[in-house]
Motif scaffolding. Structure first.
Motif: not given
Ligand SMILES: Nc1ncnc2c1ncn2[C@@H]1O[C@H](COP(=O)(O)OP(=O)(O)OP(=O)(O)O)[C@@H](O)[C@H]1O
Length: 590
Positions: A342-354, A378-380
């Protein structure tokens, strides 16, 4: 760099527990350390060879160490003598230095031993595999001991056996790095950020030593190096949440599973736990299924892995996941105890910090990156703005088997490595009595009687004092344990027994055994009381008086995913203590 310089610094650090003095010794050591050695020094200071997430373990047994010491002492009766010394002092490093002192020094044959050589040898020992490992390890160890003076030998053994305990916390190391390389302790903040995104203090030290503050400020996230997780503060009521968060914010289910940080590039997946241990091998199902759901080249995502009832889709309690921790049982557990991720966050995406993106943008991005299916979710989440909204959302979350809700500010970044007020957690149980559970460190035990003979019948627990980096006793607990719990705790704890009380433990109790302060368990209690015996938050409310838990009870949760420094802090205990007084006061008024 001569190993003697390091051994000398270790000796000085061993003789103090005062943070300021420790910092001063560290600064002096760092100033003498060449740039290309400093990362190794920082790992060794913490009794490690590499950052935790690489999982490099020395794993040398006492028996083998004794044989190696005897060999380099060069006398047949040495093993017996070492054992005798060991029994007296309870410290094999110390015993070795005593025995080696008696050896006739053949100085003309001795080579100077360097930090580099000791480190390389230790790393080789840690990585040895295959046949005759024990003999080969022994050869390396006695080779080092042959060239070491007694004081050096003492510390080499302590590192090997994992008994080097200087009591230097990461914060103290960062203070000292800031002072040594920038002349200003205030620059600790920049170092902390670098550490939070890399979880590698050795690398941080090397960067500040070679590239200065500028290098630290340009520090970037690296895929497959874990980021230290963001944590939430707790609130007791919907009302308190609204007070702290303002107008509109996001509410998410707080699932009761295991937090997993996923690093993904194509088919390659590495998973880290909340305490940044590499847990990839426990989740072959994630490694197989998740890459198919990811719409990106390279990402770092956070999710809660939760066991589910396959028939109803209902979430099951955290304990069900622990079946995967048993050796050779992983495959079986994967099919018997299925999960969803159950996903709740994204910290890094295709070479960039989020990390700097506000929550709302990260959540949108996350929904784009992860394509939902039966396994990946996705977490509700829902936008809320009133107490009623939260209450309704909390109700739904509890009904589907969650422990509560997480409340998150929409416009705030991801604060790696810190517990702040941008995320709040509200659990149903926080709302009654003391109600709140505490995560406490097991520091000692008393042997059991009757059915519990041969096990630890009662455990001595401590909270964490963040300011002094010490574990303060807060209660004894003997209820809430099943026979199975007692067996499991005995198994885990008997490996942590120490002969002397670790200097980071603050307790006047006379426990039957003391442990390394490492294992965290969860307890509930009826209230927090003033205590003349226990040491938690001592002198905060009244002079010479600490706080203790009344009627503590084990909840059944052994928190293997937590480090001792993640346990409930004295600050939290104080807040709970004050909160309960307020409730009592309010009740009396009614
Ligand atoms: N929607 C969510 N967002 C963030 N974390 C979540 C969510 N659902 C479940 N969690 C879990 O809750 C934890 C957040 O609570 P907290 O920051 O206090 O960490 P913790 O000390 O492990 O908490 P606890 O003792 O309550 O599990 C995370 O570590 C994660 O495992």
């Amino acid at each position: 760099m001569e190993f003697a310089i390091l051994a000398d610094a270790f000796s000085k650090m061993e003789s103090t527990t005062k943070r300021l003095e420790l910092t001063q010794h560290l600064v002096e050591l760092f100033e003498k350390t060449p740039q290309d050695v400093i990362s190794r020094i920082v790992y060794l200071l913490q009794g490690k060879l590499r950052p935790d997430f690489e999982g490099v373990e020395l794993g040398v047994a006492e028996r083998l160490a004794i044989r190696a010491i005897a060999k380099s002492a060069g006398s047949d009766s040495a093993e017996k003598k070492i054992e005798e010394e060991y029994r007296k002092s309870g410290d094999l490093g110390h015993a070795a230095s005593k025995i080696l002192e008696q050896k006739e020094q053949t100085t003309f044959m001795m080579q100077d031993i360097t930090v580099e050589r000791v480190y390389e040898n230790l790393l080789t020992i840690a990585k040895l595999e295959g046949s005759k490992t024990q003999d080969r390890k022994m050869k390396y160890i006695s080779g080092l001991l042959n060239d070491a003076n007694p004081n050096e030998a003492k510390f080499i053994l302590k590192i090997l056996l994992g008994t080097l305990r200087l009591g230097v916390a990461e914060n103290t190391v960062m203070d000292a790095l800031a002072i040594a390389f920038t002349g200003n302790k205030e620059n600790r903040k920049a170092l902390e950020h670098a550490y939070n995104v890399s979880s590698d203090l050795g690398k941080v030290a090397e960067t500040i030593a070679s590239k200065g503050l500028k290098g630290i400020e340009e520090f970037e996230i690296n895929l497959f190096n874990p980021i230290r997780p963001m944590l939430a503060d707790r609130v007791k009521s919907e009302e308190e949440a609204i007070e702290k968060l303002g107008n509109v914010f996001a509410a998410e289910y707080k699932l009761d599973g295991e937090r997993v940080q996923l690093h993904i590039e194509g088919e390659k997946v590495i998973l880290f736990s909340r305490s940044l241990e590499n847990i990839t091998s426990y989740y072959p199902d994630i490694v197989e299924k998740i890459p198919k759901t990811i719409q990106a080249q390279k990402v770092i995502l956070e999710a809660e892995a939760v066991a589910i009832n396959e028939n109803t889709g209902e979430f099951l309690p955290f304990q069900e996941l622990m079946h995967r921790r048993r050796k050779y049982q992983v495959e079986k557990a994967v099919s018997q105890y299925p999960i969803t991720v159950n996903f709740f966050d994204v910290l890094y995406y295709d070479g960039k910090s989020c990390l700097e993106l506000p929550y709302e943008e990260r959540r949108n991005l996350l929904e784009k990156i992860v394509k939902e299916d039966d396994y990946a979710k996705h977490i509700p989440m829902s936008m809320v703005k009133s107490q009623e909204d939260i209450e309704e959302f909390l109700e739904n979350s509890i009904n589907s088997g969650c422990e509560g809700v997480m409340l998150k500010m929409l416009d705030k970044p991801y604060q790696a490595g810190s517990r702040g007020s941008y995320w709040l957690k509200l659990k149903r149980e926080y709302r009654n009595e003391l109600g709140d559970s505490l995560d406490l460190v097991v520091i000692g035990a008393f042997f059991g009687k009757g059915r519990r003979t041969g096990k630890y019948g009662t455990l001595l627990l401590a909270s964490y004092d963040y300011d002094t980096d010490v574990f303060t006793s807060i209660c004894k607990v003997g209820t809430g344990f099943t026979d199975e719990d007692l067996d499991q705790l005995y198994q885990i704890l008997s490996n942590k027994v120490t002969i002397k009380k670790n200097p980071r433990i603050d307790s006047d109790m006379e426990a039957d055994v003391w442990f390394e302060p490492e294992l965290v368990i969860e307890v509930v209690a009826s209230e927090i009381t003033l205590s003349p015996i226990h040491k938690a938050a001592r002198n905060e409310i009244r002079k010479d008086t600490g706080l203790a838990l009344r009627f503590p009870k084990f909840t059944g949760k052994i928190r293997l995913e937590k480090d001792a420094e993640d346990a409930s802090t004295n600050e939290e205990v104080l807040t709970l203590f004050k909160g309960q007084k307020k409730v009592a006061h309010d009740k009396n008024l009614m």
